[in-house]
Design a protein around this motif. Sequence first.
Motif, PDB file in Angstrom:
ATOM      1  N   UNK A   1       0.986  -1.290  -0.046  1.00 42.51           N
ATOM      2  CA  UNK A   1      -0.122  -0.131  -0.106  1.00 42.51           C
ATOM      3  C   UNK A   1       0.886   1.221  -0.054  1.00 42.51           C
ATOM      4  N   UNK A   2       1.859   1.231   0.714  1.00 41.88           N
ATOM      5  CA  UNK A   2       3.029   2.399   0.856  1.00 41.88           C
ATOM      6  C   UNK A   2       3.856   2.527  -0.277  1.00 41.88           C
ATOM      7  N   UNK A   3       3.652   1.526  -1.507  1.00 39.74           N
ATOM      8  CA  UNK A   3       4.615   1.594  -2.418  1.00 39.74           C
ATOM      9  C   UNK A   3       6.081   1.176  -2.512  1.00 39.74           C
ATOM     10  N   UNK A   4       6.299   0.317  -1.272  1.00 36.85           N
ATOM     11  CA  UNK A   4       7.625  -0.145  -1.015  1.00 36.85           C
ATOM     12  C   UNK A   4       7.795  -1.411  -1.707  1.00 36.85           C
ATOM     13  N   UNK A   5       7.047  -2.319  -1.836  1.00 35.69           N
ATOM     14  CA  UNK A   5       7.135  -3.553  -2.253  1.00 35.69           C
ATOM     15  C   UNK A   5       6.253  -3.836  -3.503  1.00 35.69           C
ATOM     16  N   UNK A   6       6.601  -4.867  -4.319  1.00 33.60           N
ATOM     17  CA  UNK A   6       5.599  -5.146  -5.395  1.00 33.60           C
ATOM     18  C   UNK A   6       5.646  -6.514  -5.459  1.00 33.60           C
TER      19      UNK A   6
END
Length: 111
Positions: free
Chosen positions: A77-82
């Motif tokens: 959600x925070x854009x740190x992992x995919x």
Amino acid sequence: MGEPRSLTGSPVDSAQHALRDVDVRGWARRFGLLADPNRLEILLCLHRWPGISVGELATATGRSENAISQALRLLRHEGCVEATRVGRSVTYRLTDPVIHEALHAIGARHP
């Protein structure tokens, strides 16, 4: 005694520039994510082994798959992992370049 001056202006001007030069909210968000030991361990594992699965992360960290999944949900959600689906399995990798560099700064290494 007067207010000290610099070549770039007053201390207030300089301090205001410092606040504009840095993404304060972005860093505070990242520091919040890194402050949790569980998430930090997950990020360190992802840094070392991109493409690791939830089950592998659970085994590596000694946590339940449910706990890992909840942490990964927040990190996604925070854009740190995919996440990437591979058949029935989902693998994860670190995608935030700033966190990547921060992990290097604390001693994280690649294989």
